[in-house]
Design a protein around this motif. Structure first.
Motif, short mmCIF file in Angstrom:
data_model
loop_
_atom_site.label_atom_id
_atom_site.label_comp_id
_atom_site.label_asym_id
_atom_site.label_seq_id
_atom_site.Cartn_x
_atom_site.Cartn_y
_atom_site.Cartn_z
N LEU A 63 66.40 31.20 3.55
CA LEU A 63 66.84 31.43 2.17
C LEU A 63 66.67 32.89 1.77
CD1 LEU A 63 65.44 28.21 0.44
CD2 LEU A 63 67.84 28.79 0.90
N MET A 64 65.61 33.52 2.23
CA MET A 64 65.39 34.93 1.91
C MET A 64 66.47 35.80 2.55
SD MET A 64 61.95 37.23 2.32
CE MET A 64 61.98 37.27 4.10
N VAL A 65 66.83 35.51 3.80
CA VAL A 65 67.87 36.28 4.48
C VAL A 65 69.21 36.10 3.77
CG1 VAL A 65 69.24 36.37 6.61
CG2 VAL A 65 66.75 36.34 6.73
N LEU A 66 69.53 34.86 3.37
CA LEU A 66 70.79 34.63 2.65
C LEU A 66 70.80 35.37 1.31
CD1 LEU A 66 71.37 30.83 3.34
CD2 LEU A 66 72.69 32.76 4.22
N TYR A 67 69.69 35.36 0.63
CA TYR A 67 69.60 36.06 -0.66
C TYR A 67 69.80 37.56 -0.47
CZ TYR A 67 67.55 38.09 -4.84
OH TYR A 67 67.33 38.84 -5.96
N LEU A 68 69.12 38.13 0.52
CA LEU A 68 69.25 39.57 0.75
C LEU A 68 70.66 39.96 1.18
CD1 LEU A 68 65.83 40.33 2.48
CD2 LEU A 68 66.52 40.87 0.13
N LYS A 69 71.30 39.11 1.97
CA LYS A 69 72.69 39.39 2.38
C LYS A 69 73.63 39.34 1.18
CE LYS A 69 73.10 38.19 7.20
NZ LYS A 69 73.77 37.34 8.18
N SER A 70 73.41 38.37 0.29
CA SER A 70 74.30 38.26 -0.88
C SER A 70 74.12 39.45 -1.81
CB SER A 70 74.04 36.96 -1.63
OG SER A 70 72.78 37.00 -2.28
N ARG A 71 72.92 39.99 -1.91
CA ARG A 71 72.70 41.17 -2.75
C ARG A 71 73.36 42.39 -2.15
NH1 ARG A 71 66.85 42.46 -4.57
NH2 ARG A 71 68.02 44.30 -5.11
N ARG A 72 73.29 42.51 -0.83
CA ARG A 72 73.86 43.67 -0.16
C ARG A 72 75.39 43.65 -0.22
NH1 ARG A 72 71.14 44.20 5.40
NH2 ARG A 72 69.20 44.19 4.25
N SER A 73 75.98 42.48 -0.03
CA SER A 73 77.45 42.42 0.01
C SER A 73 78.04 42.56 -1.39
CB SER A 73 77.90 41.09 0.63
OG SER A 73 77.48 40.01 -0.17
N GLY A 74 77.29 42.33 -2.45
CA GLY A 74 77.80 42.44 -3.81
C GLY A 74 77.91 43.88 -4.28
N ARG A 75 77.22 44.81 -3.63
CA ARG A 75 77.26 46.22 -4.03
C ARG A 75 78.38 46.95 -3.30
NH1 ARG A 75 71.71 49.24 -3.47
NH2 ARG A 75 71.75 48.17 -1.48
N THR A 76 79.14 47.67 -4.06
CA THR A 76 80.17 48.54 -3.46
C THR A 76 80.08 49.90 -4.14
OG1 THR A 76 81.82 47.75 -5.03
CG2 THR A 76 81.75 46.66 -2.89
N ASP A 77 80.17 50.92 -3.36
CA ASP A 77 80.13 52.28 -3.91
C ASP A 77 81.52 52.64 -4.42
OD1 ASP A 77 77.47 52.56 -3.30
OD2 ASP A 77 77.87 53.42 -1.32
N VAL A 78 81.56 53.09 -5.67
CA VAL A 78 82.82 53.47 -6.28
C VAL A 78 82.77 54.98 -6.54
CG1 VAL A 78 84.32 53.15 -8.28
CG2 VAL A 78 83.01 51.22 -7.36
N ALA A 79 83.79 55.66 -6.09
CA ALA A 79 83.85 57.12 -6.30
C ALA A 79 84.30 57.41 -7.73
CB ALA A 79 84.82 57.74 -5.31
N LEU A 80 83.67 58.40 -8.34
CA LEU A 80 84.04 58.79 -9.71
C LEU A 80 85.21 59.77 -9.68
CD1 LEU A 80 80.48 59.42 -11.20
CD2 LEU A 80 81.89 57.40 -11.47
N THR A 81 86.03 59.64 -10.69
CA THR A 81 87.12 60.63 -10.83
C THR A 81 86.53 61.91 -11.38
OG1 THR A 81 87.65 59.95 -13.07
CG2 THR A 81 88.80 58.79 -11.29
N GLU A 82 87.29 62.99 -11.33
CA GLU A 82 86.80 64.29 -11.80
C GLU A 82 86.50 64.26 -13.30
OE1 GLU A 82 85.11 67.65 -11.30
OE2 GLU A 82 85.99 66.63 -9.58
N SER A 83 87.30 63.55 -14.07
CA SER A 83 87.06 63.48 -15.53
C SER A 83 85.78 62.68 -15.82
CB SER A 83 88.26 62.87 -16.24
OG SER A 83 88.43 61.53 -15.86
N GLU A 84 85.50 61.64 -15.04
CA GLU A 84 84.27 60.86 -15.23
C GLU A 84 83.04 61.70 -14.87
OE1 GLU A 84 85.82 56.31 -14.34
OE2 GLU A 84 85.26 57.60 -12.65
N ARG A 85 83.16 62.52 -13.85
CA ARG A 85 82.05 63.42 -13.48
C ARG A 85 81.78 64.43 -14.58
NH1 ARG A 85 81.65 64.31 -7.13
NH2 ARG A 85 82.64 62.37 -6.54
#
Length: 162
Positions: A128-150
């Motif tokens: 259960l701990m491994v499944l929980y940690l995998k679900s947390r990791r797969s839910g994060r995605t890095d999104v690049a900011l546009t120049e105006s957002e920066r």
């Protein structure tokens, strides 16, 4: 002076109470049921410490004052006098009273679930701990900011500093 005497009296009464409580196990074995030979008596006690008093639950038959514990102590000595080995004595009593009489129960199909339950619970928890940690990791995605957002973020940070 008077309070010091009171403290000593309370301490003495506490020590006496503990001594009385702990001496109960010493009175469990009657002198008439003991072997004269110290080696045989030590062997009887070793066997008896592996047997649970069915009245007291978590005491060995040598730590209990109950009538059933006395009967079991006499039975252990009788079986020893008949030439039974320690294993034969334990098996005889377990066959007669069930595996619960053994303080260290033997492994059998009937109690296999009890022996395996801690390991199964540990494995289930790890899974259960491994499944929980995998679900947390797969839910994060890095999104690049546009120049105006920066630029907006920089302005906000600078305003917070000033």
């Amino acid at each position: 002076m008077r309070s010091l005497l009171g403290h000593y009296l309370i301490g003495l009464l506490t020590v006496l109470a503990v001594a009385i409580i702990l001496s109960g196990a010493a009175l469990a074995v009657d002198g008439d049921e003991m072997f004269a030979d110290p080696a045989r008596e030590a062997r009887a006690r070793d066997v008896g410490r592996q047997l649970r008093c069915l009245v007291c639950q978590n005491q060995s038959i040598f730590d209990s004052n109950s009538g059933l514990a006395k009967d079991l102590r006499v039975l252990v000595r009788t079986r020893m006098s008949e030439g039974d080995s320690d294993t034969e004595i334990l098996a005889y009593i377990a066959d007669r009273y069930g595996d619960y009489v053994l303080l260290q129960p033997r492994f059998s199909i009937r109690n296999a679930v009890l022996w395996a339950a801690p390991l199964l619970a540990l494995l289930l928890g790890l899974a259960l701990m491994v499944l929980y940690l995998k679900s947390r990791r797969s839910g994060r995605t890095d999104v690049a900011l546009t120049e105006s957002e920066r630029e907006t973020a920089r302005k906000l940070l600078q305003e917070g500093r000033s």
